[in-house]
Write an enzyme that holds these catalytic residues in place. Structure first.
Site, PDB file in Angstrom:
ATOM      1  N   LYS A 297      29.027   5.926  13.108  1.00 36.49           N
ATOM      2  CA  LYS A 297      29.509   5.722  14.481  1.00 36.49           C
ATOM      3  C   LYS A 297      29.294   4.275  14.919  1.00 36.49           C
ATOM      4  O   LYS A 297      30.161   3.655  15.529  1.00 36.49           O
ATOM      5  CB  LYS A 297      28.813   6.699  15.438  1.00 36.49           C
ATOM      6  CG  LYS A 297      29.250   8.146  15.224  1.00 36.49           C
ATOM      7  CD  LYS A 297      28.380   9.155  15.954  1.00 36.49           C
ATOM      8  CE  LYS A 297      28.730  10.574  15.507  1.00 36.49           C
ATOM      9  NZ  LYS A 297      27.854  11.601  16.070  1.00 36.49           N
TER      10      LYS A 297
ATOM     11  N   GLN B  52      22.302  12.224  19.077  1.00 38.37           N
ATOM     12  CA  GLN B  52      22.656  12.875  17.811  1.00 38.37           C
ATOM     13  C   GLN B  52      21.893  14.194  17.653  1.00 38.37           C
ATOM     14  O   GLN B  52      20.681  14.229  17.819  1.00 38.37           O
ATOM     15  CB  GLN B  52      22.342  11.922  16.644  1.00 38.37           C
ATOM     16  CG  GLN B  52      22.776  12.436  15.289  1.00 38.37           C
ATOM     17  CD  GLN B  52      24.293  12.577  15.136  1.00 38.37           C
ATOM     18  OE1 GLN B  52      25.049  11.709  15.570  1.00 38.37           O
ATOM     19  NE2 GLN B  52      24.733  13.666  14.534  1.00 38.37           N
TER      20      GLN B  52
ATOM     21  N   ASP C 280      30.549  12.654  24.174  1.00 35.21           N
ATOM     22  CA  ASP C 280      30.574  13.758  23.210  1.00 35.21           C
ATOM     23  C   ASP C 280      31.178  15.012  23.842  1.00 35.21           C
ATOM     24  O   ASP C 280      31.466  15.984  23.147  1.00 35.21           O
ATOM     25  CB  ASP C 280      29.145  14.088  22.737  1.00 35.21           C
ATOM     26  CG  ASP C 280      28.869  13.582  21.318  1.00 35.21           C
ATOM     27  OD1 ASP C 280      29.835  13.347  20.578  1.00 35.21           O
ATOM     28  OD2 ASP C 280      27.682  13.449  20.966  1.00 35.21           O
TER      29      ASP C 280
END
Ligand code: NAP
Length: 294
Positions: free
Chosen positions: A53, A97, A120
């Site tokens: 990412k 994460q 997200d």
């Protein structure tokens, strides 16, 4: 031969489009989009995902910040870190994460992320907005799949779409997106899970089969209708001594035999995975441009 839905190439196209937009923003004196990623602990797969990412941010000209915390960080300290990023006006998008260590509540951490920075798309606010078909940050994996269906002009209206798996990050949002009134969407959706009975029979009735079960090569050719579109979300590392890395990646679908029956199929690697990152970048750009929450 089926159409191989090439997520790697499509993600590259999307990244090029984002890079062009970033250059325009900068040329106009605007702020460089900025993504912050929080990584707790040293899980190998998580490090790989976060590393990819951060690298993708560099590719498109975004600024990125990687915050690494020890696996014994307290829940309170992590929540405080999230709050600091929430309040940092330079940062447009924030991801934490997953998975997190067992002593930390994923729900508490997710709920702490300000919806405006939740690129997200995991917060209740964004899930609710998506469900209502309002502007929202849609979770990156389902969003990436939607974009693949769109760019490959896959017809979805009136089709029977079977989704295997109902996780909050993949299966559930996917089922909502495929059922919504729009394109891609307007499908008749069956959402299946571990308590579903007659799964192979249900799968055989799918025009579009989206597989997010997390079991290597679970879907075999006998579960697929000839001419179906098959989207494989799964990613598994299996040992392979012939590879330099010592492993190779496979999906939730037995690719070779299913490809012989399908009209179109995503490979693993190079299918859904790269699209997830492209979708995350796109959400971050949307945040920087205040396109979702205004
Ligand atoms: P997950 O949270 O483990 O969910 C798996 C789902 O499959 C659950 O809903 C479970 O049902 C269902 N299931 C398990 N056994 C089943 C069975 N025998 N029949 C029918 N359904 C069954 O997985 P996830 O996070 O959604 O991820 C799925 C896969 O996608 C994993 O391989 C993951 O690594 C991969 N993934 C890839 C990306 C990417 O970017 N490509 C992103 C995210 C995830 P219950 O709810 O009843 O337990």
């Amino acid at each position: 031969m089926p159409t191989i839905i090439d997520g790697k190439q499509t993600a590259q196209e999307i990244k090029s489009e984002i890079a062009v937009r970033v250059a325009e923003i900068r040329a106009g004196g605007g702020k460089t989009p900025h993504l912050a990623a929080v990584l707790v602990g040293s899980d190998g797969a998580s490090q790989t995902y976060v590393g990819a990412k951060v690298k993708a941010c560099e590719e498109v000209g975004f600024k990125s910040t990687l915050v690494r915390l020890e696996s014994d960080v307290t829940e309170e300290d992590l929540l405080n870190m999230v709050e600091d990023i929430n309040n940092n006006p330079d940062i447009d998008g924030l991801i934490v994460q997953l998975p997190l260590p067992k002593h930390i509540s994923v729900d508490k951490v997710t709920n702490k992320i300000r919806p405006e920075k939740d690129v997200d798309g995991f917060t209740p606010a964004n899930v609710g907005r998506m469900t209502l078909n309002w502007p929202a940050y849609v979770a990156a994996t389902p969003y990436g799949i939607v974009e693949l269906l769109k760019r490959y002009e896959i017809e979805t209206a009136g089709k029977h779409c079977v989704v295997i798996g109902r996780s909050h990050i993949v299966g559930s949002p996917m089922s909502i997106l495929m059922a919504r009134n729009g394109y891609p969407g307007n499908a008749t959706v069956t959402l299946t899970h571990s308590k579903t009975q007659n799964l192979p029979e249900i799968c055989r009735s799918a025009d579009i089969l989206i597989v997010a079960i997390g079991k290597p090569e679970f879907v075999t050719a006998d579960m697929v209708k000839p001419g179906a579109v098959v989207i494989d979300v799964g990613i598994h590392r299996i040992q392979d001594a012939s590879k330099k890395s010592g492993f190779r990646l496979i999906g939730d679908v037995k690719f070779d035999e299913v490809a012989e029956k399908a009209a179109a199929i995503t490979p693993v690697p190079g299918g859904v995975g790269p699209m997830t990152i492209a979708a995350l970048l796109y959400n971050t750009l949307q945040s920087a441009e205040k396109k979702v929450f205004g």
